[in-house]
Design a protein around this motif. Structure first.
Motif, PDB file in Angstrom:
ATOM      1  N   MET B   1       0.834  -1.200   0.000  1.00 19.28           N
ATOM      2  CA  MET B   1       0.000   0.000   0.000  1.00 19.28           C
ATOM      3  C   MET B   1       0.871   1.254   0.000  1.00 19.28           C
ATOM      4  N   ILE B   2       0.406   2.268  -0.718  1.00 19.67           N
ATOM      5  CA  ILE B   2       1.144   3.540  -0.749  1.00 19.67           C
ATOM      6  C   ILE B   2       0.188   4.666  -0.334  1.00 19.67           C
ATOM      7  N   LEU B   3       0.659   5.463   0.618  1.00 19.95           N
ATOM      8  CA  LEU B   3      -0.096   6.642   1.043  1.00 19.95           C
ATOM      9  C   LEU B   3       0.800   7.863   0.811  1.00 19.95           C
ATOM     10  N   ASP B   4       0.331   8.777  -0.013  1.00 20.52           N
ATOM     11  CA  ASP B   4       1.097   9.992  -0.328  1.00 20.52           C
ATOM     12  C   ASP B   4       0.582  11.112   0.577  1.00 20.52           C
ATOM     13  N   ILE B   5       1.440  11.537   1.483  1.00 22.17           N
ATOM     14  CA  ILE B   5       1.006  12.502   2.497  1.00 22.17           C
ATOM     15  C   ILE B   5       1.091  13.939   2.006  1.00 22.17           C
ATOM     16  N   HIS B   6       1.584  14.153   0.783  1.00 20.79           N
ATOM     17  CA  HIS B   6       1.864  15.534   0.366  1.00 20.79           C
ATOM     18  C   HIS B   6       1.543  15.725  -1.116  1.00 20.79           C
ATOM     19  N   THR B   7       0.266  15.972  -1.436  1.00 25.77           N
ATOM     20  CA  THR B   7      -0.083  16.421  -2.786  1.00 25.77           C
ATOM     21  C   THR B   7      -0.911  17.694  -2.654  1.00 25.77           C
ATOM     22  N   HIS B   8      -0.916  18.469  -3.713  1.00 18.71           N
ATOM     23  CA  HIS B   8      -1.658  19.734  -3.691  1.00 18.71           C
ATOM     24  C   HIS B   8      -2.783  19.714  -4.728  1.00 18.71           C
ATOM     25  N   ASN B   9      -3.930  20.147  -4.293  1.00 19.46           N
ATOM     26  CA  ASN B   9      -5.072  20.319  -5.191  1.00 19.46           C
ATOM     27  C   ASN B   9      -5.115  21.775  -5.623  1.00 19.46           C
ATOM     28  N   PHE B  10      -4.094  22.185  -6.384  1.00 25.28           N
ATOM     29  CA  PHE B  10      -4.107  23.546  -6.911  1.00 25.28           C
ATOM     30  C   PHE B  10      -5.362  23.725  -7.768  1.00 25.28           C
ATOM     31  N   LYS B  11      -5.800  24.951  -7.861  1.00 25.78           N
ATOM     32  CA  LYS B  11      -7.076  25.227  -8.530  1.00 25.78           C
ATOM     33  C   LYS B  11      -7.093  24.616  -9.929  1.00 25.78           C
ATOM     34  N   GLY B  12      -8.096  23.787 -10.175  1.00 22.20           N
ATOM     35  CA  GLY B  12      -8.262  23.172 -11.490  1.00 22.20           C
ATOM     36  C   GLY B  12      -7.392  21.950 -11.736  1.00 22.20           C
ATOM     37  N   GLN B  13      -6.575  21.565 -10.758  1.00 19.71           N
ATOM     38  CA  GLN B  13      -5.667  20.440 -10.997  1.00 19.71           C
ATOM     39  C   GLN B  13      -5.956  19.215 -10.132  1.00 19.71           C
ATOM     40  N   ALA B  14      -6.952  19.301  -9.275  1.00 25.38           N
ATOM     41  CA  ALA B  14      -7.198  18.198  -8.345  1.00 25.38           C
ATOM     42  C   ALA B  14      -7.498  16.894  -9.078  1.00 25.38           C
ATOM     43  N   ASP B  15      -8.301  16.966 -10.120  1.00 23.05           N
ATOM     44  CA  ASP B  15      -8.666  15.730 -10.824  1.00 23.05           C
ATOM     45  C   ASP B  15      -7.449  15.123 -11.520  1.00 23.05           C
ATOM     46  N   ALA B  16      -6.598  15.982 -12.083  1.00 30.03           N
ATOM     47  CA  ALA B  16      -5.393  15.467 -12.753  1.00 30.03           C
ATOM     48  C   ALA B  16      -4.467  14.800 -11.739  1.00 30.03           C
ATOM     49  N   VAL B  17      -4.344  15.408 -10.571  1.00 33.19           N
ATOM     50  CA  VAL B  17      -3.480  14.823  -9.535  1.00 33.19           C
ATOM     51  C   VAL B  17      -4.054  13.490  -9.065  1.00 33.19           C
ATOM     52  N   ALA B  18      -5.349  13.469  -8.820  1.00 32.18           N
ATOM     53  CA  ALA B  18      -5.973  12.223  -8.343  1.00 32.18           C
ATOM     54  C   ALA B  18      -5.858  11.121  -9.390  1.00 32.18           C
ATOM     55  N   THR B  19      -6.107  11.467 -10.634  1.00 27.47           N
ATOM     56  CA  THR B  19      -6.029  10.467 -11.713  1.00 27.47           C
ATOM     57  C   THR B  19      -4.617   9.909 -11.830  1.00 27.47           C
ATOM     58  N   ALA B  20      -3.625  10.807 -11.778  1.00 29.35           N
ATOM     59  CA  ALA B  20      -2.235  10.348 -11.893  1.00 29.35           C
ATOM     60  C   ALA B  20      -1.835   9.518 -10.674  1.00 29.35           C
ATOM     61  N   ILE B  22      -3.727   7.605  -8.853  1.00 28.76           N
ATOM     62  CA  ILE B  22      -4.322   6.274  -8.994  1.00 28.76           C
ATOM     63  C   ILE B  22      -3.561   5.464 -10.054  1.00 28.76           C
ATOM     64  N   ALA B  23      -3.204   6.133 -11.138  1.00 26.67           N
ATOM     65  CA  ALA B  23      -2.471   5.439 -12.210  1.00 26.67           C
ATOM     66  C   ALA B  23      -1.106   4.940 -11.731  1.00 26.67           C
ATOM     67  N   HIS B  24      -0.538   5.619 -10.761  1.00 25.76           N
ATOM     68  CA  HIS B  24       0.774   5.214 -10.233  1.00 25.76           C
ATOM     69  C   HIS B  24       0.658   4.253  -9.044  1.00 25.76           C
ATOM     70  N   GLY B  25      -0.531   3.770  -8.789  1.00 27.87           N
ATOM     71  CA  GLY B  25      -0.685   2.767  -7.736  1.00 27.87           C
ATOM     72  C   GLY B  25      -0.726   3.345  -6.335  1.00 27.87           C
ATOM     73  N   ILE B  26      -1.013   4.640  -6.235  1.00 33.18           N
ATOM     74  CA  ILE B  26      -1.099   5.261  -4.907  1.00 33.18           C
ATOM     75  C   ILE B  26      -2.517   5.034  -4.375  1.00 33.18           C
ATOM     76  N   ASP B  27      -2.594   4.380  -3.244  1.00 32.30           N
ATOM     77  CA  ASP B  27      -3.887   3.952  -2.717  1.00 32.30           C
ATOM     78  C   ASP B  27      -4.608   5.077  -1.990  1.00 32.30           C
TER      79      ASP B  27
END
Lengths: 239, 246
Positions: B1-20, B22-27
């Protein structure tokens, strides 16, 4: 994927040791990730006053490894550049306090270009924010375009450029590696980059070698990934 | 399992971050908000807007995402406290994020730290050693160590191992309530190994700082590190899950 890495170093970096800083440690480490050859420069050369010694030591270190080629450093202030036999040569203008656009540098470059040399320029070795406070090296980013235009038939490989810097060089003979290149949309960015001018560079052992490989494995079509991983470099570097 | 404790949901980028992610196996991942959109002195209205956007972004990915509440301690204390409680009362928020609004040596941090202690929630605080000069209120690891000693029962995650470097690890080595996230700067080799040896794998947590960085390169720091598989598991998820209770 088999990779040829244009951005490798060996030797003791003055500011801290690296885990794989000798060739006997670095080469098998790289092999784990399919990096089977590359250009290797000296970590000691940037701050050395005896460049010839550093080049000799580098050549000795690389000698047992056929596919890892020593990349000697040259400097317009050191006349031995006239005797250099390798195709690719390294310039470190900011580390060694000269300009790429000095008349003496350009004279050297034009003379070497006639003899078929390829130039490699390392913009930086570390994130500027993390450099030693008394040793702040400013990358010669702004001089790359004019330098490349002065030797238009000769490949100029720029190492350790940030993604935002790469877009500033329109000269068709400028190539760049991906060690410091890390836009979030990496796949789209690499696909939009000039075809054939992106090279694989990991900056190992400063950086983890597989980080650069990960940039080719995030959805890039296999043919494009292989071109960056190896084919683009081998198109401009002699076997 | 991977938990990423540090990502940013900059305006308009949250979906791109979440999609990427998930694609990289981050749970699981945390959204830390658009913390620099308003510079280093965000007003309370701006803070509330950032947190409301984080709330909306977390809700879209609630099966695998939580948020941290962003605060500016230099705003009026009663309003800062109110905003902290408003966010932490919601299940979407499981801690607080501090950026560069206030140096963390300031006593203006104290009411926030008291809330965190009372709720057993984490503080994730930006930190960096910059040879090029820091923002006027930016905290470096010596500042984080000062805060940690003043509030030894608050769980602090000091951000950016690759920004604080060896000196930063040393600064917090004796602060048992401080963990370090692996985000920041380039994928520098050897720092994860150094930190594991110096302060123990139990105090290192994986973070990417996406979308400022790519998941692949930041994951490689941990995957390639010369550490044991059990230490890798601690860093990738077990430490963060323990700290966050999630």
């Amino acid at each position: 994927m088999v990779a040829f890495d244009v951005n490798l170093s060996t030797g003791r970096w003055p500011f801290r040791p690296h885990l794989h800083q000798t060739m006997d440690l670095l080469v098998p480490h790289l092999a784990r990730f399919g990096i089977t050859g590359g250009l290797v420069r000296s970590s000691q050369a940037p701050f050395s006053s005896d460049l010839l010694h550093e080049n000799h030591e580098l050549a000795k270190a690389c000698q047992p490894y056929d596919s890892f080629r020593a990349l000697p450093v040259i400097n317009p202030g050191y006349g031995f550049w006239r005797d250099i036999q390798t195709q690719a040569v390294l310039l470190l203008p900011s580390f060694q306090n000269y300009s790429l656009l000095d008349g003496r540098t350009l004279d050297m470059a034009r003379a070497m270009a006639k003899n078929g040399h390829v130039f490699v320029i390392s913009l930086r070795e570390e994130d500027e924010r993390s450099q030693h406070p008394l040793c702040q090296i400013k990358p010669p980013t702004a001089d790359i375009q004019a330098f490349a235009e002065a030797v238009p038939e000769t490949p100029v490989i720029v190492l350790n450029a940030l993604a935002g810097e790469c877009g500033r060089w329109s000269a068709a003979n400028v190539y760049f590696d991906i060690a410091f290149y890390e836009p979030f949309r990496i796949t789209e960015s690499l696909q939009a980059a000039p075809k054939g001018r992106v090279l694989f560079g990991s900056h190992a052992p400063f950086f983890v070698a597989s980080a650069a490989l990960s940039k080719l494995q995030a959805g890039l079509p296999a043919v494009d990934a292989q071109a960056i991983a190896r084919d683009n470099a081998l198109a401009i570097l002699h076997p | 399992m991977i938990l990423d404790i540090h990502t940013h949901n900059f305006k308009g980028q949250a979906d791109a971050v979440a999609t990427a992610a998930i694609a990289h196996g981050i749970d699981r991942f945390l959204f830390l908000g658009d913390v620099l959109r308003y510079g280093d002195q965000a007003t309370q209205e701006q803070i509330r807007q950032v947190n409301n956007e984080t709330l909306a972004d977390v809700r879209r990915y609630y099966d695998r995402c939580r948020g941290l509440c962003f605060l500016n301690p230099d705003n009026a204390t009663e309003i800062v406290v109110e905003e902290a409680k408003r966010c932490l009362d919601m299940p979407e928020f499981i801690g607080i994020k501090m950026e560069i609004c206030t140096n963390c040596r300031s006593t203006r941090m104290d009411p926030i730290m008291e809330i965190l202690e009372e709720r057993n929630a984490i503080l994730l605080h930006h930190s960096w050693y910059k040879a090029t000069g820091k923002h006027r209120f930016e905290s470096d690891p010596s500042d984080i160590a000062d805060l940690a000693r003043r509030f030894p029962r608050v769980k602090i995650v000091m951000a950016h191992l690759c920004g604080v470097g060896i000196r930063g690890v040393e600064d917090v080595a004796d602060c048992q309530n401080v963990s370090i996230d692996t985000s920041g700067s380039q994928p520098e080799a050897g720092l994860v190994e150094y930190a594991v040896e110096r302060i123990g794998a139990e105090r290192i947590v994986y973070g990417s700082d996406a979308p400022c960085r790519t998941f692949g390169a930041q994951l490689a720091k941990i995957r390639e590190a010369d550490i044991t598989e059990s230490q890798r598991r601690l860093i990738f998820s077990e430490n963060a899950r323990r700290l966050l209770g999630w």
